[in-house]
Write an enzyme that holds these catalytic residues in place. Structure first.
Site, PDB file in Angstrom:
ATOM      1  N   GLU A  36       0.798  -1.207  -0.032  1.00 56.01           N
ATOM      2  CA  GLU A  36      -0.072  -0.046  -0.140  1.00 56.01           C
ATOM      3  C   GLU A  36       0.838   1.074   0.016  1.00 56.01           C
ATOM      4  O   GLU A  36       0.559   2.207  -0.755  1.00 56.01           O
ATOM      5  CB  GLU A  36      -1.167   0.005   1.338  1.00 56.01           C
ATOM      6  CG  GLU A  36      -1.862  -1.198   1.054  1.00 56.01           C
ATOM      7  CD  GLU A  36      -3.196  -0.797  -0.068  1.00 56.01           C
ATOM      8  OE1 GLU A  36      -2.962   0.324  -0.630  1.00 56.01           O
ATOM      9  OE2 GLU A  36      -3.748  -1.809  -0.381  1.00 56.01           O
ATOM     10  N   LEU A  79      11.740   4.984  -6.485  1.00 50.94           N
ATOM     11  CA  LEU A  79      10.220   5.126  -6.420  1.00 50.94           C
ATOM     12  C   LEU A  79       9.737   6.404  -5.871  1.00 50.94           C
ATOM     13  O   LEU A  79       8.734   6.963  -5.843  1.00 50.94           O
ATOM     14  CB  LEU A  79       9.913   4.221  -4.908  1.00 50.94           C
ATOM     15  CG  LEU A  79       9.657   2.703  -5.240  1.00 50.94           C
ATOM     16  CD1 LEU A  79       9.337   1.894  -3.926  1.00 50.94           C
ATOM     17  CD2 LEU A  79       8.242   2.588  -5.936  1.00 50.94           C
ATOM     18  N   TYR A 119      -6.874   6.011   4.636  1.00 48.36           N
ATOM     19  CA  TYR A 119      -6.871   4.874   3.744  1.00 48.36           C
ATOM     20  C   TYR A 119      -6.026   3.679   3.943  1.00 48.36           C
ATOM     21  O   TYR A 119      -6.548   2.512   3.968  1.00 48.36           O
ATOM     22  CB  TYR A 119      -6.500   5.632   2.356  1.00 48.36           C
ATOM     23  CG  TYR A 119      -6.243   4.493   1.432  1.00 48.36           C
ATOM     24  CD1 TYR A 119      -7.262   3.990   0.933  1.00 48.36           C
ATOM     25  CD2 TYR A 119      -5.030   4.098   1.227  1.00 48.36           C
ATOM     26  CE1 TYR A 119      -7.266   2.821   0.018  1.00 48.36           C
ATOM     27  CE2 TYR A 119      -4.640   3.028   0.339  1.00 48.36           C
ATOM     28  CZ  TYR A 119      -5.926   2.402  -0.473  1.00 48.36           C
ATOM     29  OH  TYR A 119      -5.729   1.097  -1.028  1.00 48.36           O
ATOM     30  N   ASP A 137      -9.531   5.701  -1.364  1.00 51.10           N
ATOM     31  CA  ASP A 137      -8.524   6.239  -1.979  1.00 51.10           C
ATOM     32  C   ASP A 137      -8.919   7.077  -3.324  1.00 51.10           C
ATOM     33  O   ASP A 137     -10.106   7.192  -3.362  1.00 51.10           O
ATOM     34  CB  ASP A 137      -7.488   5.295  -2.500  1.00 51.10           C
ATOM     35  CG  ASP A 137      -7.998   4.594  -3.838  1.00 51.10           C
ATOM     36  OD1 ASP A 137      -8.977   4.547  -4.096  1.00 51.10           O
ATOM     37  OD2 ASP A 137      -7.066   3.871  -4.198  1.00 51.10           O
ATOM     38  N   THR A 298       5.920  16.547  -7.753  1.00 55.50           N
ATOM     39  CA  THR A 298       4.461  17.136  -7.755  1.00 55.50           C
ATOM     40  C   THR A 298       4.144  18.603  -7.901  1.00 55.50           C
ATOM     41  O   THR A 298       3.442  18.884  -8.710  1.00 55.50           O
ATOM     42  CB  THR A 298       3.518  16.483  -6.372  1.00 55.50           C
ATOM     43  OG1 THR A 298       4.212  15.122  -6.407  1.00 55.50           O
ATOM     44  CG2 THR A 298       2.303  16.653  -6.492  1.00 55.50           C
TER      45      THR A 298
END
Ligand code: SF4
Length: 353
Positions: A36, A79, A119, A137, A298
């Site tokens: 997750e 990642l 979540y 999510d 981002t």
């Protein structure tokens, strides 16, 4: 629409159509947690090799709690968002110390662990322990917004909480794991964003308000994108015949505490870079401009130019930097992927040696 109608068709669809993913073969909360956290911000196909390597190296919560930081960062290299794995280690230590190495089978307690939000707590609780807790999510938000015909802003965190509360009474009591994963899977493979929803193949179409009212394309409302901040950087490859210099980033902020190629703010000229190198006592015998590159995070975009500085020898190491052979650089100093456009210049030099 009433969400109470969807349990049977959703479970039926999920059992027949769920993708065969490695983390769906286990109910071990540690493995589910690892998957997750990796799946946040990363595509399923990209996660698979990382997931296998991580669990092979750190097979349980004790191994993670005791792992050296450099090993963690190496396992996470590529990642991105390294704070995720650092938080995992903090949570693993709490699980070892406060819960005797066993995950608490309680969403409220799971949520108190570092890096585990509502979540992830719901996902672990439902998949590993069979507790009917919501796991909402972005995919689930989109599916529920369309099912209920709700055109409010699904990126609003308050709405996420509201959807969790709304779904909670309807989550299957007999198979909460498949129910939650079914909604997530439907959002990932059928109820797709941006004009790609496959309503004619959807097991829930007869219960779906947006479909019935022809409003699928309008829900959710398109996200208002904030413009990214542009950050100009100058990246330096400082090499002698055998060694290259790297430095550690500050402990806080973007890519906190990670190794990087020495970097300067702004776009610097050759003369400025040479003056900077002289201040550090470096004896530069050649400077070459490298092909510019950019990297998008981002909210920030790095626009990078670069120089390779060749030194006569590396007699003095500037404060805050360390020198490493190219072999050690690869093995011991994981560099974030933001620098990957400049790494071939290191390899090129290595090939000549
Ligand atoms: S019918 Fe279309 S919009 Fe509604 S849940 Fe299914 S895929 Fe999504």
């Amino acid at each position: 629409m009433n969400l109470s109608s969807i349990e049977a068709p959703l479970l039926n669809w999920y059992r027949k159509n769920a993708r065969d993913l490695p983390w769906r073969h286990t109910r071990d909360p540690y493995k589910i947690w690892v998957s997750e956290i990796m799946l946040q911000q990363t595509r399923v196909e990209a996660v698979k090799p990382y997931y296998a390597r991580f669990l092979e190296t750190l097979p349980d919560v004790y191994a993670l709690a005791n792992a050296p930081e450099e090993q963690l960062l190496k396992l996470w290299e590529g990642l991105g968002y390294y704070s995720r794995v650092r938080n995992m280690q903090k949570a693993a230590r709490t699980i070892v110390e406060a819960y005797d190495g066993r995950f608490p089978a309680d969403p409220a307690k799971l949520q108190k662990l570092t890096g585990i939000g509502e979540y992830t707590a719901g996902a672990i609780a439902s998949i590993a322990f069979g507790i009917p807790a919501p796991a909402v999510d972005g995919n689930v938000m989109r599916v529920v917004a369309r099912l209920t015909g709700d055109s409010r802003d699904v990126f609003d965190p308050a709405l996420k909480k509201e959807y969790g509360k709304r779904l909670a009474p309807y989550i299957s009591k007999t198979d909460p794991s498949s129910y939650n994963q079914g909604l997530i899977e439907l959002g990932a493979t059928v109820c797709l964003p941006q004009g790609s929803a496959r309503c004619s193949a959807c097991a829930l179409s007869e219960y779906c308000t947006a479909y019935r009212e022809g409003r699928v394309e309008m829900i959710p409302a398109p996200k208002q994108q904030k413009p990214r901040k542009i950050d100009l950087r100058t990246i330096l490859i400082i090499q002698s015949d055998t060694e290259v210099l790297v430095e550690k980033r500050p402990d806080k902020g973007l890519l906190a505490g990670l190794w990087q190629l020495p970097s300067l703010d702004g776009h610097r000229t050759e003369d400025e870079v040479l003056a900077h190198a002289r201040r550090f006592g470096l004896d530069v015998i050649r400077i070459e401009a490298l092909t510019p590159a950019k990297h998008i995070f981002t909210h920030i975009e790095w626009q990078m130019i670069g120089y390779r500085l060749t030194l006569s020898a590396l007699s003095e190491i500037p404060e805050g930097m360390v020198s490493a052979s190219l072999e050690r650089l690869e093995a011991d100093f994981p560099l974030p992927s933001a620098f990957s456009a400049f790494l071939p210049y290191l390899r090129k030099k290595k090939a000549k040696q």
